[in-house]
Design a protein around this motif. Structure first.
Motif, short mmCIF file in Angstrom:
data_model
loop_
_atom_site.label_atom_id
_atom_site.label_comp_id
_atom_site.label_asym_id
_atom_site.label_seq_id
_atom_site.Cartn_x
_atom_site.Cartn_y
_atom_site.Cartn_z
N ALA A 10 -10.62 10.97 -22.13
CA ALA A 10 -11.75 11.89 -21.96
C ALA A 10 -12.99 11.14 -21.49
CB ALA A 10 -12.02 12.61 -23.28
N VAL A 11 -13.24 9.97 -22.06
CA VAL A 11 -14.40 9.19 -21.65
C VAL A 11 -14.24 8.71 -20.22
CG1 VAL A 11 -15.65 7.05 -22.08
CG2 VAL A 11 -15.01 8.49 -24.00
N GLU A 12 -13.06 8.23 -19.88
CA GLU A 12 -12.82 7.76 -18.51
C GLU A 12 -13.01 8.88 -17.50
OE1 GLU A 12 -8.95 6.05 -18.82
OE2 GLU A 12 -9.74 4.01 -19.14
N ALA A 13 -12.60 10.10 -17.86
CA ALA A 13 -12.78 11.23 -16.96
C ALA A 13 -14.28 11.51 -16.76
CB ALA A 13 -12.08 12.47 -17.52
N ALA A 14 -15.04 11.42 -17.84
CA ALA A 14 -16.48 11.62 -17.72
C ALA A 14 -17.12 10.55 -16.84
CB ALA A 14 -17.12 11.63 -19.10
N VAL A 15 -16.67 9.32 -17.00
CA VAL A 15 -17.22 8.23 -16.19
C VAL A 15 -16.87 8.41 -14.72
CG1 VAL A 15 -17.13 5.74 -15.78
CG2 VAL A 15 -17.28 6.61 -18.12
N LEU A 16 -15.66 8.90 -14.44
CA LEU A 16 -15.29 9.16 -13.04
C LEU A 16 -16.19 10.23 -12.43
CD1 LEU A 16 -11.37 9.07 -13.08
CD2 LEU A 16 -12.92 7.50 -11.88
N ARG A 17 -16.45 11.29 -13.19
CA ARG A 17 -17.36 12.32 -12.68
C ARG A 17 -18.75 11.74 -12.47
NH1 ARG A 17 -14.54 15.29 -16.67
NH2 ARG A 17 -16.25 15.03 -18.15
N ALA A 18 -19.18 10.91 -13.41
CA ALA A 18 -20.50 10.28 -13.29
C ALA A 18 -20.57 9.36 -12.08
CB ALA A 18 -20.83 9.51 -14.56
N ARG A 19 -19.46 8.70 -11.78
CA ARG A 19 -19.46 7.78 -10.64
C ARG A 19 -19.75 8.53 -9.34
NH1 ARG A 19 -20.23 2.92 -11.08
NH2 ARG A 19 -18.63 2.73 -12.69
N GLU A 20 -19.13 9.68 -9.17
CA GLU A 20 -19.37 10.48 -7.97
C GLU A 20 -20.79 11.03 -7.97
OE1 GLU A 20 -17.51 14.42 -5.71
OE2 GLU A 20 -16.46 13.49 -7.41
N ALA A 21 -21.25 11.49 -9.14
CA ALA A 21 -22.61 12.00 -9.23
C ALA A 21 -23.64 10.91 -8.97
CB ALA A 21 -22.85 12.62 -10.61
N ALA A 22 -23.34 9.70 -9.39
CA ALA A 22 -24.27 8.58 -9.20
C ALA A 22 -24.48 8.29 -7.72
CB ALA A 22 -23.76 7.34 -9.92
N LEU A 23 -23.42 8.41 -6.92
CA LEU A 23 -23.57 8.17 -5.49
C LEU A 23 -24.53 9.18 -4.88
CD1 LEU A 23 -19.86 7.43 -4.53
CD2 LEU A 23 -21.74 5.79 -4.68
N TRP A 24 -24.40 10.45 -5.30
CA TRP A 24 -25.32 11.48 -4.79
C TRP A 24 -26.74 11.23 -5.28
CZ3 TRP A 24 -28.06 15.00 -7.83
CH2 TRP A 24 -28.77 15.97 -7.12
N TRP A 25 -26.88 10.93 -6.57
CA TRP A 25 -28.20 10.77 -7.19
C TRP A 25 -28.93 9.57 -6.60
CZ3 TRP A 25 -31.60 13.48 -9.70
CH2 TRP A 25 -32.53 12.90 -10.58
N ALA A 26 -28.23 8.44 -6.47
CA ALA A 26 -28.87 7.23 -5.92
C ALA A 26 -29.21 7.42 -4.44
CB ALA A 26 -27.95 6.03 -6.10
N GLY A 27 -28.45 8.27 -3.75
CA GLY A 27 -28.71 8.49 -2.33
C GLY A 27 -29.89 9.40 -2.05
N LEU A 28 -30.39 10.08 -3.09
CA LEU A 28 -31.56 10.93 -2.90
C LEU A 28 -32.81 10.08 -2.66
CD1 LEU A 28 -31.21 13.61 -5.73
CD2 LEU A 28 -30.75 13.93 -3.29
N PRO A 29 -33.74 10.57 -1.86
CA PRO A 29 -35.05 9.89 -1.79
C PRO A 29 -35.68 9.87 -3.17
CG PRO A 29 -34.81 11.51 -0.02
CD PRO A 29 -33.66 11.72 -0.94
N ALA A 30 -36.45 8.84 -3.44
CA ALA A 30 -37.06 8.69 -4.76
C ALA A 30 -37.91 9.90 -5.13
CB ALA A 30 -37.91 7.42 -4.80
N GLY A 31 -38.57 10.47 -4.16
CA GLY A 31 -39.39 11.64 -4.43
C GLY A 31 -38.58 12.84 -4.90
N HIS A 32 -37.36 12.98 -4.39
CA HIS A 32 -36.49 14.08 -4.83
C HIS A 32 -36.04 13.86 -6.28
CE1 HIS A 32 -35.27 15.54 -0.54
NE2 HIS A 32 -36.58 15.32 -0.66
N ARG A 33 -35.68 12.63 -6.61
CA ARG A 33 -35.30 12.36 -8.00
C ARG A 33 -36.48 12.64 -8.94
NH1 ARG A 33 -32.70 7.69 -5.81
NH2 ARG A 33 -34.38 6.34 -6.60
#
Length: 473
Positions: A10-33
């Motif tokens: 269950a934890v590994e599944a959450a981390v996998l989802r977070a990994r994909e979300a992290a790519l989107w989140w880090a790719g946002l301009p700082a102002g959008h975050r």
């Protein structure tokens, strides 16, 4: 499949989802975050009553204490959101003599996925110190709240999902220590842990398997020092707040008090008067509530009993003050410095007050502990107060207040020794959840090139003469 494997999956599944979300989140301009974080801040602030009731239901703390916790967390979230771009932007640095043809800069990039393991005593304020700064730095977060305060963690993650339902940048995983261990062993990029020193060592051992970096906020055995020229009324009232607030279940609360001998008796008398006015209860307006975990009353009772058996005086309360789940205020005086009430974290509404010959002795006693989280000093002399603060082995010090730094979002928070390492809050907290990356770019070819496999003898001779002129004199 065993329960431990289910938890890990269950934890590994959450981390996998977070990994994909992290790519989107880090790719946002700082102002959008920043905009997303400020929207989350507004949601939390707008529902402070709802969240405070959730805190109260799970910890038993009074409404005012729960509301204060949320207000402090929101202040730090706001600061992190508004200052992340400034703190983490690329900065030029000087290149030096050997690389004078290079331009150089340092930049800060997110780790990716940060695992946060939170405590039960301040289930919003404490973990949000890591969550807010990790998110502001561009990371996704998988949050494992205490099993005693799971509802608070779910509330935070649900609030985030209302704003960004398609991007699980903040998730919660539920469970006890086994889930925390699974999070440490999952493919997270950093762990932020708050808890006891013993559990911190287990967390570090699990993280060592993957060389996962950690930031640890451990416990404390914080001291309050009262000098002979101090405002005794202010010092006594601050001690009551710092020692009894949240039923004493505060890692940076007041557990030890050292008072210069000329004012010891009047200070103890006034402190005792104030403490006798306090009665714990389960009502929403009680000064403080019950112990939040079943095991804590026995620990508190053991410390009180040990102090009295070793010759300490019970000025207010005593062993009978422990009426689980409540513990009445306890003030112990003249307690031996090797007793459990002085050396171990009590985490209850118990304070030890001992006389000292002078403030310098107080500093030595305050430092004679494995912990080093924070401390307080009361004196009318600002110069003396700052000088004494400089002698304390602690990550934070308040002069003429307790926990004064907690409300200053720009200040980092963390300790030394068994109180942990690394920092949350402020610019240091943002950098804690970022990796520094060094970048250089060549501006022109070096006229004296020694950064080559076989430099020209003439170039090397000239470089050595310049080196001797610069460094050998």
């Amino acid at each position: 499949m065993s329960s431990s494997l289910v938890e890990l999956t269950a934890v590994e599944a959450a981390v996998l989802r977070a990994r994909e979300a992290a790519l989107w989140w880090a790719g946002l301009p700082a102002g959008h975050r920043r905009r997303h974080l400020l929207a989350f801040k507004a949601l939390v602030a707008g529902r402070i009553g709802e969240l405070a009731e959730c805190i109260r239901a799970e910890t038993g703390k009074p409404v005012a204490g729960a509301q204060l916790e949320v207000m402090l967390a929101v202040e730090h979230l706001d600061w992190a959101a508004r200052n992340a771009r400034r703190v983490l932007r690329r900065r030029s640095v000087r290149s030096g003599m050997l690389a004078f043809n290079q331009a150089a800069a340092v930049e800060y990039v997110p780790y990716g996925v940060v695992g946060v393991i939170g405590p039960w005593n301040y289930p919003v304020y404490t973990p949000m110190g890591s969550i807010a700064h990790a998110l502001a730095a561009g990371n996704a977060v998988v949050f494992k709240p205490s099993e005693y305060t799971l509802g608070v963690g779910v509330w935070l993650a649900t609030g985030w999902a209302e704003l960004l339902p398609d991007h699980p940048v903040l998730q919660v995983v539920a469970g006890d220590g086994a889930v925390g261990a699974a999070l440490c062993r999952a493919a997270v990029d950093k762990i932020a842990f708050t808890g006891s020193a013993a559990t911190a060592r287990a967390v570090m051992a699990a993280c060592a398997e993957r060389l996962t970096p950690v930031v640890i906020e451990g416990g404390g055995k914080d001291a309050l020092i009262v000098t002979a020229d101090a405002d005794l009324e202010a010092a006594a009232r601050a001690a009551v707040f710092g020692g009894l607030g949240n039923a004493g279940q505060t890692c940076a609360g007041v557990e030890r008090i050292y008072v210069e001998r000329p004012v010891f008796d009047p200070f103890v008398a006034r402190l005792a008067e104030l403490m006798r006015e306090v009665e714990p209860g389960d009502g929403p307006d009680a000064p403080y509530g019950p112990m939040s975990t079943p095991a804590q009353p026995a620990i508190v009772q053991r410390h009180i009993g040990d102090a009295i058996e070793r010759g300490g005086r019970a000025v207010v309360g005593g062993v009978d003050s422990v009426r689980a789940p409540f513990v009445g205020p306890v003030l112990l005086a003249d307690v031996p410095e090797d007793s459990a009430a002085v050396t171990e974290e009590t985490f209850g509404p118990v304070m030890v007050v001992n006389p000292v010959a002078d403030a310098e002795e107080a500093v030595r006693r305050a430092n004679a502990t494995a912990y080093g989280l924070s401390g307080s000093i009361f004196t009318r002399s600002r110069r003396r107060g700052l000088a004494l603060a400089g002698g304390l082995r602690a990550g934070a010090v308040s002069v003429n207040s307790v926990l004064g730094y907690a409300g200053v979002p720009a200040l980092p928070f963390g300790g030394v020794g068994d109180s942990g390492f690394g920092r949350v809050h402020g610019a240091d907290g943002l950098r804690e959840f970022s990796r520094p990356r060094s970048v250089t770019w060549q501006r022109f070819r070096a006229p004296i090139d020694v950064m080559t496999l076989q430099p020209q003898p003439s170039a090397l001779r000239l470089a050595l003469r310049m080196f001797a002129w610069r460094h050998g004199r």
